[in-house]
Design a protein around this motif. Structure first.
Motif, PDB file in Angstrom:
ATOM      1  N   LEU A   1     -49.257  82.460 -38.820  1.00 21.68           N
ATOM      2  CA  LEU A   1     -49.811  82.767 -40.146  1.00 21.68           C
ATOM      3  C   LEU A   1     -49.665  81.565 -41.069  1.00 21.68           C
ATOM      4  CD1 LEU A   1     -51.072  84.780 -42.114  1.00 21.68           C
ATOM      5  CD2 LEU A   1     -48.820  85.754 -42.498  1.00 21.68           C
ATOM      6  N   TRP A   2     -48.521  80.944 -41.022  1.00 17.45           N
ATOM      7  CA  TRP A   2     -48.269  79.778 -41.878  1.00 17.45           C
ATOM      8  C   TRP A   2     -49.247  78.644 -41.551  1.00 17.45           C
ATOM      9  CZ3 TRP A   2     -46.101  74.899 -40.433  1.00 17.45           C
ATOM     10  CH2 TRP A   2     -45.671  74.102 -41.500  1.00 17.45           C
TER      11      TRP A   2
ATOM     12  N   TYR B   1     -59.142  81.842 -47.294  1.00 20.46           N
ATOM     13  CA  TYR B   1     -58.949  83.288 -47.119  1.00 20.46           C
ATOM     14  C   TYR B   1     -59.813  84.090 -48.085  1.00 20.46           C
ATOM     15  CZ  TYR B   1     -55.764  83.800 -43.277  1.00 20.46           C
ATOM     16  OH  TYR B   1     -55.246  83.844 -42.003  1.00 20.46           O
TER      17      TYR B   1
ATOM     18  N   LEU C   1     -55.784  89.189 -51.786  1.00 18.57           N
ATOM     19  CA  LEU C   1     -56.063  87.754 -51.666  1.00 18.57           C
ATOM     20  C   LEU C   1     -57.321  87.337 -52.429  1.00 18.57           C
ATOM     21  CD1 LEU C   1     -55.332  87.144 -47.855  1.00 18.57           C
ATOM     22  CD2 LEU C   1     -53.804  86.852 -49.811  1.00 18.57           C
TER      23      LEU C   1
ATOM     24  N   TRP D   1     -52.830  79.744 -42.593  1.00 20.73           N
ATOM     25  CA  TRP D   1     -52.971  79.848 -44.064  1.00 20.73           C
ATOM     26  C   TRP D   1     -53.025  78.453 -44.684  1.00 20.73           C
ATOM     27  CZ3 TRP D   1     -50.049  84.571 -46.534  1.00 20.73           C
ATOM     28  CH2 TRP D   1     -50.652  84.925 -47.735  1.00 20.73           C
TER      29      TRP D   1
ATOM     30  N   VAL E   1     -43.347  82.061 -45.955  1.00 16.32           N
ATOM     31  CA  VAL E   1     -44.490  82.981 -45.910  1.00 16.32           C
ATOM     32  C   VAL E   1     -44.146  84.286 -46.629  1.00 16.32           C
ATOM     33  CG1 VAL E   1     -46.038  84.280 -44.394  1.00 16.32           C
ATOM     34  CG2 VAL E   1     -45.394  81.958 -43.785  1.00 16.32           C
TER      35      VAL E   1
ATOM     36  N   PRO F   1     -50.990  91.222 -41.459  1.00 13.40           N
ATOM     37  CA  PRO F   1     -51.960  90.132 -41.299  1.00 13.40           C
ATOM     38  C   PRO F   1     -52.707  90.176 -39.956  1.00 13.40           C
ATOM     39  CG  PRO F   1     -49.928  89.313 -42.255  1.00 13.40           C
ATOM     40  CD  PRO F   1     -49.656  90.718 -41.823  1.00 13.40           C
TER      41      PRO F   1
ATOM     42  N   ASP G   1     -55.705  79.163 -49.671  1.00 14.08           N
ATOM     43  CA  ASP G   1     -56.036  80.432 -50.330  1.00 14.08           C
ATOM     44  C   ASP G   1     -57.550  80.572 -50.440  1.00 14.08           C
ATOM     45  OD1 ASP G   1     -53.347  80.993 -50.668  1.00 14.08           O
ATOM     46  OD2 ASP G   1     -53.267  80.142 -52.682  1.00 14.08           O
TER      47      ASP G   1
ATOM     48  N   MET H   1     -56.180  89.333 -41.439  1.00 14.96           N
ATOM     49  CA  MET H   1     -56.087  87.908 -41.750  1.00 14.96           C
ATOM     50  C   MET H   1     -56.291  87.055 -40.501  1.00 14.96           C
ATOM     51  SD  MET H   1     -53.050  87.850 -44.609  1.00 14.96           S
ATOM     52  CE  MET H   1     -53.205  86.104 -45.058  1.00 14.96           C
TER      53      MET H   1
END
Ligand SMILES: Cc1ncc(COP(=O)(O)O)c(C=O)c1O
Length: 486
Positions: free
Chosen positions: A353-354, A365, A272, A357, A120, A293, A362, A297
């Motif tokens: 987060l990993w 996001y 992003l 995501w 990450v 994040p 991508d 995020m």
């Protein structure tokens, strides 16, 4: 003696309470916070820890009461902080971290989590334009900023690690804008630099640092015998959401050999999306970057990283102490992340987060970022269109700063009390939670934060309807008083 419930039974019961809670959070008819005074909290909860345990019935009843009165930060009417709501996959990711309860200090203790954290960090470094970069998850943006100061100081003055201030004949000085986050004062205090040595550089009317003022402050400090070493360009200031101009700040920083830190705790997410990346176009010029994040995020708190442009600097700046008892010589020693962290025990924050995501990609996001910008534009258009609302700062990001102006009035400090009262009533009635601040000229501003891509425009409509209704009701209540005074 009755049999203790099994873990499976306990988790089943807890999960069903959590699911109820999430449903309440999603229901706009539920209050965003069932307000309790500090006295009322003590009445609702038995806060004492007894000699004999209370048993599982009471345990779950305590949880239920807690969930009932917690601020519903996931509620669509929650606009109070620089984060709102969270992605459900992040919750699940955090639960996985918690159920496995390990610590990030050694590869031995966290093999998969170590590789995930590094993956990450690699991804975020690539986005930030740090191909040789490194980084670490920290327990928040404030700690990341402090860690950045430490890395800057110990990289520029390597003897400082062992000798402290004695390594330098002059007092250190650092520069942030007068809109920067207060964590720099805390960090200067913690690191022994002293809060008087945090120079608050003037900003323009939009809240962006004035490079000329920075250059003047540095030159004057050198003349006065200080040792300037660090400049921070904030990307997304806490109140106005302004982006300090990195390129001219970088030129000044390099002229004087200063470390350039980018505090993108709030604004980092613009990187992003290709349409919004230009807001941080020159971020790669920085020596380090804070990025949270958990603000933008959809991550549960805490989820923050400090990135450095050069690898090895975290390790050389943070390590120290007799660590043989924990960082053993073993095959995978090179993978231990603990030596470059200021923490010993460290939660697994990268996993949520990993997982999220990867799930969203991508592209997912990008959609989330675009949606929040859409909501912010929508809210701004509402403020601009309504005669009782006046926008008091240009909107650069997801912060919208405005005042409620009663009929016949103008945006003024004279409205401060009224605006404050509107906010208080909205919270007490559980309608919406929105924070406030003051402009330099003393005027109250509502600081409406759009950060949750899952709320839709209906929540924005509801927020303004509630605010205007409360504003009108105050005006009606105060009118007879005004007549009496007249
Ligand atoms: C610009 C900025 N930097 C740093 C921070 C601190 O982040 P944290 O709350 O994770 O410590 C904040 C928090 O709002 C912020 O707005």
């Amino acid at each position: 003696m009755s049999q203790s419930p099994t873990d499976r039974q306990l988790l089943h019961q807890a999960n069903s309470l959590f699911a109820d809670y999430l449903e309440h959070c999603a229901d706009p008819e539920q209050p965003v916070v069932p307000y309790l005074s500090p006295e009322a909290v003590a009445q609702k909860f038995d806060l004492q820890i007894p000699e004999q345990g209370v048993g599982y019935d009471q345990f779950f009843s305590d949880i239920e009461t807690y969930l009932n009165y917690a601020v519903r930060t996931r509620h669509p009417q929650f606009f109070n902080q620089l984060w709102a709501g969270y992605a459900t996959p992040s919750l699940i990711g955090q639960m996985v971290s918690d159920v496995t309860n390990t610590s990030m200090y050694t590869y031995e203790m966290a093999p998969v989590a170590t590789r995930i954290e590094l993956a990450v960090i690699r991804k975020m470094c690539d986005i930030a334009g740090y191909p040789e970069g490194d980084g670490i998850f920290t327990p928040g943006g404030s700690t990341a900023n402090m860690n950045a100061l430490l890395v800057a100081r110990n990289t520029l003055f390597p003897d400082y690690l062992t000798k402290g201030q004695a390594a330098l004949p002059k007092p250190l000085r650092l520069y942030v804008s007068d809109q920067a986050h207060y964590s720099f004062d805390r960090a200067a205090n913690t690191l022994g630099i002293g809060t008087d040595n945090v120079v608050a550089v003037a900003t323009d009317a939009d809240g962006k640092m004035l490079p000329d003022a920075l250059a003047r402050a540095i030159a004057a400090d050198i003349e006065a015998g200080y040792q300037p070493f660090f400049v921070c360009a904030t990307q997304g200031t806490t109140v106005l959401g302004a982006f300090d101009p990195i390129e001219p700040i970088h030129a000044i920083a390099k002229q004087y050999n200063l470390w350039l830190h980018i505090d993108a705790a709030w604004g980092g997410v613009v990187q992003l999306h290709p349409e919004y990346r230009h807001l941080m176009a020159d971020a790669h010029l920085g020596d380090s970057m804070t990025w949270n994040p958990h603000k933008t995020m959809g991550m549960l708190l805490p989820c923050s990283v400090l990135l450095t442009k050069q690898s090895g600097q975290l390790l050389s700046s943070c390590s120290g102490g007799n660590t043989e008892y924990i960082f053993h010589d073993y095959d995978n020693k090179a993978w231990d992340l603990g030596p470059k962290s200021l923490q010993c025990g460290r939660r697994v924050e990268a996993l949520k987060l990993w997982l999220t995501w990867r799930l969203y990609g991508d592209a997912g996001y990008r959609d989330r970022v675009a949606e929040v910008f859409r909501l912010a534009e929508y809210a701004e258009a509402k403020v601009q269109a309504h005669p009782r609302l006046q926008q008091l700062a240009p909107r650069a990001f997801w912060n919208l700063c405005f005042q409620y102006v009663p009929e016949g009035g103008k945006a003024d400090v004279a409205n401060n009390q009224l605006n404050f009262a509107i906010r208080e009533r909205m919270i007490r009635e559980g309608k919406s939670m929105v924070n406030y601040s003051y402009l330099k000229d003393g005027r109250f501003i509502f600081r409406l934060i759009l950060a949750n891509p899952e709320i839709g425009t209906a929540a924005v409509d509801r927020f303004f309807d509630d605010l205007l209704e409360v504003g009108e009701s105050f005006t009606r209540e105060l009118a007879p008083l005004a007549e009496q005074v007249a």
